[in-house]
Design a protein around this motif. Structure first.
Motif, short mmCIF file in Angstrom:
data_model
loop_
_atom_site.label_atom_id
_atom_site.label_comp_id
_atom_site.label_asym_id
_atom_site.label_seq_id
_atom_site.Cartn_x
_atom_site.Cartn_y
_atom_site.Cartn_z
N MET A 38 0.83 -1.17 0.00
CA MET A 38 0.00 0.00 0.00
C MET A 38 0.89 1.25 0.00
O MET A 38 1.83 1.35 0.76
N TRP A 39 0.56 2.17 -0.86
CA TRP A 39 1.28 3.43 -0.94
C TRP A 39 0.49 4.51 -0.20
O TRP A 39 -0.72 4.61 -0.35
N LEU A 40 1.20 5.28 0.60
CA LEU A 40 0.57 6.34 1.37
C LEU A 40 1.07 7.69 0.88
O LEU A 40 2.27 7.87 0.66
N LEU A 41 0.16 8.63 0.69
CA LEU A 41 0.53 10.01 0.40
C LEU A 41 0.58 10.72 1.73
O LEU A 41 -0.41 10.77 2.46
N VAL A 42 1.76 11.23 2.09
CA VAL A 42 1.94 11.83 3.41
C VAL A 42 2.51 13.24 3.29
O VAL A 42 3.16 13.57 2.30
N ILE A 43 2.23 14.05 4.29
CA ILE A 43 2.90 15.33 4.44
C ILE A 43 3.80 15.19 5.65
O ILE A 43 3.36 14.72 6.71
N SER B 227 -0.93 1.75 -5.85
CA SER B 227 0.35 1.75 -6.54
C SER B 227 0.98 3.14 -6.52
O SER B 227 0.29 4.15 -6.29
N TYR B 228 2.27 3.17 -6.81
CA TYR B 228 2.98 4.45 -6.89
C TYR B 228 2.44 5.30 -8.04
O TYR B 228 2.33 6.52 -7.92
N LEU C 264 5.93 3.72 0.63
CA LEU C 264 5.42 2.35 0.60
C LEU C 264 5.38 1.81 2.01
O LEU C 264 6.37 1.89 2.75
N ARG C 265 4.25 1.28 2.41
CA ARG C 265 4.08 0.66 3.72
C ARG C 265 3.56 -0.75 3.53
O ARG C 265 2.43 -0.94 3.17
#
Length: 84
Positions: A1-6, A26-27, A57-58
């Motif tokens: 799982m891909w995470l969008l983080v700040i 996905s990326y 990626l987590r």
């Protein structure tokens, strides 16, 4: 799982250093949203360089939830306005 983080490079006291904005399979799905948010933040805050927007990626169990789920959780303090 891909995470969008700040990621806040200089997070103030009481603020989490990393906040999950969304999750993607996905990326390739994450990258356009990262670019969109990154460019909008750079335009809105041209003098601020204390944050990063990134896809990470987590593979282990997800401990951080996207911020949209945090908004649904009850808050310990709620301000109520009394109209008379």
């Amino acid at each position: 799982m891909w995470l969008l983080v700040i990621v806040l490079l200089a997070a103030p006291a009481g603020i989490s250093r990393m906040t999950v904005l969304n999750s993607f399979a996905s990326y390739e799905e994450c990258k356009p949203e990262r670019d969109r948010i990154g460019f909008a933040m750079a335009e809105s805050y041209p003098q601020e360089n204390t944050f990063r927007i990134e896809c990470t990626l987590r593979e282990q169990q997800l401990l951080l939830q996207p911020i949209r789920f945090e908004l649904e959780a009850p808050r310990p303090f709620t301000q109520k306005t009394v109209l008379e």
